[in-house]
Design a protein around this motif. Sequence first.
Motif, PDB file in Angstrom:
ATOM      1  N   VAL A 123       0.844  -1.194   0.000  1.00  0.00           N
ATOM      2  CA  VAL A 123       0.000   0.000   0.000  1.00  0.00           C
ATOM      3  C   VAL A 123       0.880   1.245   0.000  1.00  0.00           C
ATOM      4  O   VAL A 123       0.613   2.216  -0.702  1.00  0.00           O
ATOM      5  N   LEU A 124       1.959   1.199   0.774  1.00  0.00           N
ATOM      6  CA  LEU A 124       2.884   2.327   0.838  1.00  0.00           C
ATOM      7  C   LEU A 124       3.684   2.448  -0.459  1.00  0.00           C
ATOM      8  O   LEU A 124       3.953   3.551  -0.934  1.00  0.00           O
ATOM      9  N   ALA A 125       4.056   1.296  -1.036  1.00  0.00           N
ATOM     10  CA  ALA A 125       4.764   1.304  -2.322  1.00  0.00           C
ATOM     11  C   ALA A 125       3.874   1.904  -3.407  1.00  0.00           C
ATOM     12  O   ALA A 125       4.341   2.688  -4.243  1.00  0.00           O
ATOM     13  N   ASP A 126       2.591   1.556  -3.385  1.00  0.00           N
ATOM     14  CA  ASP A 126       1.650   2.103  -4.360  1.00  0.00           C
ATOM     15  C   ASP A 126       1.493   3.616  -4.193  1.00  0.00           C
ATOM     16  O   ASP A 126       1.411   4.352  -5.176  1.00  0.00           O
ATOM     17  N   ALA A 127       1.459   4.086  -2.934  1.00  0.00           N
ATOM     18  CA  ALA A 127       1.354   5.526  -2.680  1.00  0.00           C
ATOM     19  C   ALA A 127       2.571   6.250  -3.243  1.00  0.00           C
ATOM     20  O   ALA A 127       2.449   7.300  -3.884  1.00  0.00           O
ATOM     21  N   LEU A 128       3.737   5.680  -3.041  1.00  0.00           N
ATOM     22  CA  LEU A 128       4.972   6.281  -3.552  1.00  0.00           C
ATOM     23  C   LEU A 128       4.969   6.287  -5.084  1.00  0.00           C
ATOM     24  O   LEU A 128       5.318   7.289  -5.709  1.00  0.00           O
TER      25      LEU A 128
END
Length: 179
Positions: A120-125
């Motif tokens: 989820v954090l990778a997608d946000a980045l």
Amino acid sequence: MRPSHFLGGVLALALTSSAMAQTGPAPAQTPNSTTIQPARAPAPPGVPHGAPLSYEQAERVMAAAIDEGRRRNLGLTISIVEPTGEPIAFGRMTGAGYGSADIALAKARTAARFGRETRVLADALAAGQLWPLAIDGLIPVEGGVPIVVDGRTVGAIGVSGASALTDGDIARLAEAAAG
């Protein structure tokens, strides 16, 4: 102050300054004006925390990850943590890279503390949101998965040693073994 905290603060300040320089100052507000905010998808809520998983549950999750790594002929490092991010179990398979130990633990800690997958954090980045870079200790790379039992995060698994997508697949598969 540790050098990493100083550098993190400098990075956050630089990113904020850069963003402000690109967008200019905020327009003045008048009582009857409305400001249109850019659409942002809210981060999905994390799963609430529960009591830590048992060592026996951690062993089952670890065994499932190791079995899948062997099946795929991979050298993985696997870290299982409780909801606070403190380790319960750790394994480094033959052939795993030396740097993957820190990465597996960081992925597990991030997933446990935030109650959501690190992807989820990778997608946000990937979507251009820079906030995942400003939080000390957070790793926005797929491969960290919360361990959820009865709707509560009881720990997390972090897998490192293959591609980020493969690490994530193995972590999700192993998470199911917690029961």
